[in-house]
Design an enzyme around this catalytic site. Structure first.
Site, PDB file in Angstrom:
ATOM      1  N   THR A 253       0.808  -1.224   0.000  1.00 16.93           N
ATOM      2  CA  THR A 253       0.000   0.000   0.000  1.00 16.93           C
ATOM      3  C   THR A 253       0.841   1.274   0.000  1.00 16.93           C
ATOM      4  O   THR A 253       0.289   2.359  -0.137  1.00 16.93           O
ATOM      5  CB  THR A 253      -0.976   0.025   1.190  1.00 16.93           C
ATOM      6  N   LEU A 254       2.162   1.157   0.123  1.00 16.35           N
ATOM      7  CA  LEU A 254       3.048   2.321   0.034  1.00 16.35           C
ATOM      8  C   LEU A 254       3.598   2.527  -1.377  1.00 16.35           C
ATOM      9  O   LEU A 254       4.324   3.489  -1.629  1.00 16.35           O
ATOM     10  CB  LEU A 254       4.206   2.198   1.029  1.00 16.35           C
TER      11      LEU A 254
ATOM     12  N   GLU B  41       3.166   0.447  10.214  1.00 15.87           N
ATOM     13  CA  GLU B  41       3.332  -1.005  10.134  1.00 15.87           C
ATOM     14  C   GLU B  41       3.192  -1.682  11.500  1.00 15.87           C
ATOM     15  O   GLU B  41       3.393  -2.889  11.616  1.00 15.87           O
ATOM     16  CB  GLU B  41       4.691  -1.350   9.509  1.00 15.87           C
TER      17      GLU B  41
END
Length: 136
Positions: free
Chosen positions: A10-11, A79
């Site tokens: 997702t980064l 995270e």
């Protein structure tokens, strides 16, 4: 220590967390791969699980020098990583990542599945066979 980050979920550019956490904080983003890992669906986000023979594709992200420390803190929080915490979902580890095109190795921070999470994923997780979150 100032190291780039290897991101694979997702980064990545075009994914939701890239805009929220990385936009305006990086000086370089380049295609790369992590050898010795496979990718599992979270679901909703992936986990890299260290495994001989696997490959995970992503981006090598270099933070602007003035943003490096702050970005490390922000990404650890995202995270849910805290050094030594047995409840971690991910562990932040230093690994060699290969720049695509050049095939040069670079030391980088990588968030890999914590041991308990990795064991669960190996037992009953959904493997992303392509090794690429964008091609799942």
């Amino acid at each position: 220590m100032r190291l780039p980050f290897f991101v694979y979920g997702t980064l990545l550019p075009g994914e939701v967390n890239h805009d929220l956490f990385l936009r305006g904080c990086t000086e370089a983003e380049e295609p790369a791969r992590l050898n010795g890992a496979v990718l599992y669906d979270g679901p909703g986000y992936p986990y890299a699980v260290e495994e001989r023979g696997g490959v995970v594709y992503g981006e090598l992200v270099t933070a602007m020098p003035e943003m490096c420390e702050e970005l490390l803190v922000v990404l650890d929080r995202l995270e849910e990583y805290a050094p030594g915490d047995p409840r971690n979902l991910y562990e932040r580890v230093e690994r060699e990542v290969i720049r695509e095109g050049e095939d040069t190795a670079v030391r980088a921070w990588v968030y890999v599945a914590a041991p308990a999470v990795a064991a669960r994923l190996r037992a009953r997780g959904k493997l992303i066979e392509s090794g690429d979150w964008r091609v799942r």
